[in-house]
Scaffold this motif. Structure first.
Motif, PDB file in Angstrom:
ATOM      1  N   GLU A 183       0.514  -3.074   6.267  1.00  0.00           N
ATOM      2  CA  GLU A 183       1.615  -2.890   5.333  1.00  0.00           C
ATOM      3  C   GLU A 183       1.391  -1.653   4.465  1.00  0.00           C
ATOM      4  N   ASN A 184       0.154  -1.431   4.097  1.00  0.00           N
ATOM      5  CA  ASN A 184      -0.211  -0.279   3.288  1.00  0.00           C
ATOM      6  C   ASN A 184       0.239   1.029   3.948  1.00  0.00           C
TER       7      ASN A 184
ATOM      8  N   PRO B 239      -6.519  -5.856   8.694  1.00  0.00           N
ATOM      9  CA  PRO B 239      -5.805  -6.955   8.032  1.00  0.00           C
ATOM     10  C   PRO B 239      -4.338  -6.590   7.844  1.00  0.00           C
ATOM     11  N   THR B 240      -3.494  -7.612   7.733  1.00  0.00           N
ATOM     12  CA  THR B 240      -2.058  -7.392   7.563  1.00  0.00           C
ATOM     13  C   THR B 240      -1.780  -6.503   6.356  1.00  0.00           C
ATOM     14  N   ARG B 241      -2.512  -6.712   5.279  1.00  0.00           N
ATOM     15  CA  ARG B 241      -2.278  -5.916   4.071  1.00  0.00           C
ATOM     16  C   ARG B 241      -2.463  -4.420   4.345  1.00  0.00           C
ATOM     17  N   HIS B 242      -3.436  -4.065   5.157  1.00  0.00           N
ATOM     18  CA  HIS B 242      -3.692  -2.652   5.431  1.00  0.00           C
ATOM     19  C   HIS B 242      -2.650  -2.062   6.375  1.00  0.00           C
TER      20      HIS B 242
ATOM     21  N   ARG C  16       9.764  -6.446  -0.306  1.00  0.00           N
ATOM     22  CA  ARG C  16       8.479  -6.218   0.354  1.00  0.00           C
ATOM     23  C   ARG C  16       7.379  -5.917  -0.662  1.00  0.00           C
TER      24      ARG C  16
ATOM     25  N   PRO D 180       5.067  -8.997  -3.961  1.00  0.00           N
ATOM     26  CA  PRO D 180       3.718  -9.570  -4.124  1.00  0.00           C
ATOM     27  C   PRO D 180       2.776  -8.690  -4.937  1.00  0.00           C
ATOM     28  N   LEU D 181       3.127  -7.411  -5.101  1.00  0.00           N
ATOM     29  CA  LEU D 181       2.263  -6.487  -5.845  1.00  0.00           C
ATOM     30  C   LEU D 181       2.536  -6.501  -7.339  1.00  0.00           C
TER      31      LEU D 181
ATOM     32  N   GLU E 111       0.360   1.051  -0.943  1.00  0.00           N
ATOM     33  CA  GLU E 111       1.107   0.116  -1.791  1.00  0.00           C
ATOM     34  C   GLU E 111       1.637   0.828  -3.030  1.00  0.00           C
TER      35      GLU E 111
END
Length: 354
Positions: free
Chosen positions: A165-166, A160-163, A276, A279-280, A244
């Protein structure tokens, strides 16, 4: 492609587009793999040896109790000293499989095939293995270098995109350690992660680990972003992914560097970081939840005569410098309170602009 590493380096490093069975151990071996990757592994024509363990692990299960059944399984097989354990998965699994390999028969050889960007860029290389305790992350572990690391970019295609980015934050960390601001700025822009960034990160880390395998000096620089990051990660109940949390820690440590008198980072760079990370913001724990975790950080030390929760406790911190290599300082954990507050403000500002 085999990556050039220092002469005598304990781990062979390969970067591949697709898995190659010729890179698996020549002698007897077994596999510990993330069950979600079983179909990907077998459909690529990779072997599944007898007694393979397909497991499901998460940060919450990164405990000694989780690896004990693995050790019992290997003993029943039995797995002998000349065998090799192959670990297939992300950073949590590679940390755990590496520790299990270090413990079994007082140490058997292992290979790591990282399947996340975070693991490729950081966790899989360097020989650090470990599990968590209730008091904090990676407080139980061993240095046990894998014989071979095989990073296949094909494994990243289903992430996934989140991972993705992680994992990007460990790459940015490497640039900040070296003061390579142009590279850091490039990686903060929108767009896919580049293969060359991973190669550059692995080459840098291999050199550092070779010079300081037991983290007695230079290797501590690789903890940049991890001090506040680990506290934020744990305080979020692991709602934050590790990378993150490191990204938030990088922003926090840039702010801390300025507060202790180092050259300030330009507002535009701090804003790019915060943009960036914005969102967190809902997952960033308040300061009172972070301080106890900082006091228990494995890099913290207690000054004789001070109470455990007093400023007499010191913590080893890595501070970045704009355009220059990062430096090491020992500071009271309480110095993080102001950067933590400023970090929250910056995230809120960027979130309001989105």
């Amino acid at each position: 492609m085999r990556l050039a590493t220092p002469t005598g380096f304990a781990t062979e490093v390969f970067l591949q587009e697709t898995p190659d069975p010729s890179l698996l151990p020549e002698g007897p071996w077994t596999l510990v793999g993330d069950v979600r990757l079983r179909e990907t592994w077998t459909s690529a024509g990779m072997p599944e040896p007898a007694h393979t363990l397909w497991v499901s692990v998460s940060e919450e299960e990164k405990k000694l109790r989780t690896i004990l059944p693995w050790l019992e399984h290997w003993a029943r097989v039995p797995l002998h000293r000349e065998a090799t354990v192959v670990a297939l998965g992300g950073g949590v699994l590679s940390d755990m499989a590496g520790l299990a390999s270090a413990l079994y028969l007082r140490g058997v050889a292992w290979q790591v095939w990282p399947t996340s960007l975070l693991a490729m860029a950081d966790a899989a290389l360097g020989g650090k293995t470990g599990v968590d305790l209730a008091a904090g992350k990676n407080l139980v572990g061993a240095f046990h270098a894998p014989r071979r690391l095989v990073a296949c970019t094909a494994f990243l295609e289903s992430l996934p995109t989140r991972h993705l980015e992680n994992g990007r934050w460990e790459l940015v960390k490497t640039a900040l350690i070296q003061g390579e601001m142009a590279w850091a700025a490039e990686m903060l822009q929108d767009g896919p992660v580049k293969f060359a960034w991973v190669e550059r990160t692995l080459a840098y880390k291999a050199g550092v680990v070779h010079r300081d395998p037991r983290e007695a000096g230079e290797r501590r620089l690789l903890n940049l972003g991890h001090t506040l990051g680990h506290a934020l990660e744990a305080a979020s109940g692991y709602g934050l992914l590790h990378g993150e949390a490191v990204g938030l820690g990088l922003l926090g440590t840039c702010l801390l560097a300025e507060e202790v008198g180092l050259k300030a980072f330009p507002p535009a760079f701090l804003e790019a970081l915060a943009r960036r990370l914005a969102p967190l913001a809902p997952l960033v724990a308040p300061w009172p939840a972070c301080l106890p975790l900082l006091l228990r950080d494995k890099k913290a030390k207690h000054v004789p005569g001070a109470a455990e929760d007093e400023p007499g406790t010191e913590i080893h911190c890595i501070l970045p410098r704009f355009g220059e290599p990062a430096i090491q300082r020992t500071l009271a954990p309480q110095v993080w309170e102001s950067p933590h507050a400023r970090l929250i403000d910056l995230l809120a500002q960027e979130a309001s602009r989105a």
